[in-house]
Design an enzyme around this catalytic site. Sequence first.
Site, mmCIF file in Angstrom:
data_model
loop_
_atom_site.group_PDB
_atom_site.id
_atom_site.type_symbol
_atom_site.label_atom_id
_atom_site.label_comp_id
_atom_site.label_asym_id
_atom_site.label_seq_id
_atom_site.Cartn_x
_atom_site.Cartn_y
_atom_site.Cartn_z
ATOM 1 N N ASP A 40 123.420 76.244 45.934
ATOM 2 C CA ASP A 40 123.363 76.564 47.351
ATOM 3 C C ASP A 40 124.698 76.096 47.938
ATOM 4 O O ASP A 40 125.401 75.278 47.337
ATOM 5 C CB ASP A 40 122.181 75.829 47.996
ATOM 6 C CG ASP A 40 122.046 76.113 49.481
ATOM 7 O OD1 ASP A 40 122.135 77.289 49.870
ATOM 8 O OD2 ASP A 40 121.882 75.147 50.251
ATOM 9 N N ASP B 265 125.607 75.344 51.837
ATOM 10 C CA ASP B 265 125.522 74.355 52.915
ATOM 11 C C ASP B 265 124.589 73.213 52.524
ATOM 12 O O ASP B 265 123.440 73.431 52.158
ATOM 13 C CB ASP B 265 125.036 75.013 54.204
ATOM 14 C CG ASP B 265 125.954 76.142 54.662
ATOM 15 O OD1 ASP B 265 127.148 76.109 54.325
ATOM 16 O OD2 ASP B 265 125.466 77.058 55.351
#
Length: 185
Positions: free
Chosen positions: A7, A9
């Site tokens: 991922d 953020d």
Amino acid sequence: MKLIILDRDGVINEDRDDFIKSPDEWVPIAGSLDAIARLHREGWRVVVASNQSGIGRGLFDMATLNAIHLKMNKALAAAGGRIDAIFFCPHAPEDHCHCRKPKPGMLQDIAKRYGLDDLSGVPAVGDTLRDLQAAQPLGCSLHLVRSGKGERTLASETLPEDALAHDNLAAFATWLLAEPVKVAA
């Protein structure tokens, strides 16, 4: 093939509740760029899978997202690392698309891009339960980092029982590089 899915953020860069809306707001988490560089040097293909609903919400446009990713890629290159591909979902939650995590569509697209039948054993690293939920049906090895929203996730959610928690991406990379190599078929 040694493939890993991250991922963005909260894993690679600092997260914000009001979204990362400009290159100036994109700030790497301490040690994350070096972690990706170490993985890259050890032959791992690093792929990003990220919900970017700020586009669907009208908070920023594709040109801005491209500028954010350009900043990330330049910072990684300076650290000796690279991202092999970036997959993202631009849709708002109310769009009910197939690619927005926790649905597995984005990760299924990654498997197709790399010619894999499934992602069994491929490490997937996120900071929220929805990151893990998207990866779990595809057989990924599930990893939560405590950075970003990770601590909040650990305090308020029940993780899949096979998920492992790590302090941050740097700690995860150290753990992974000490493990016997499992490659995607």
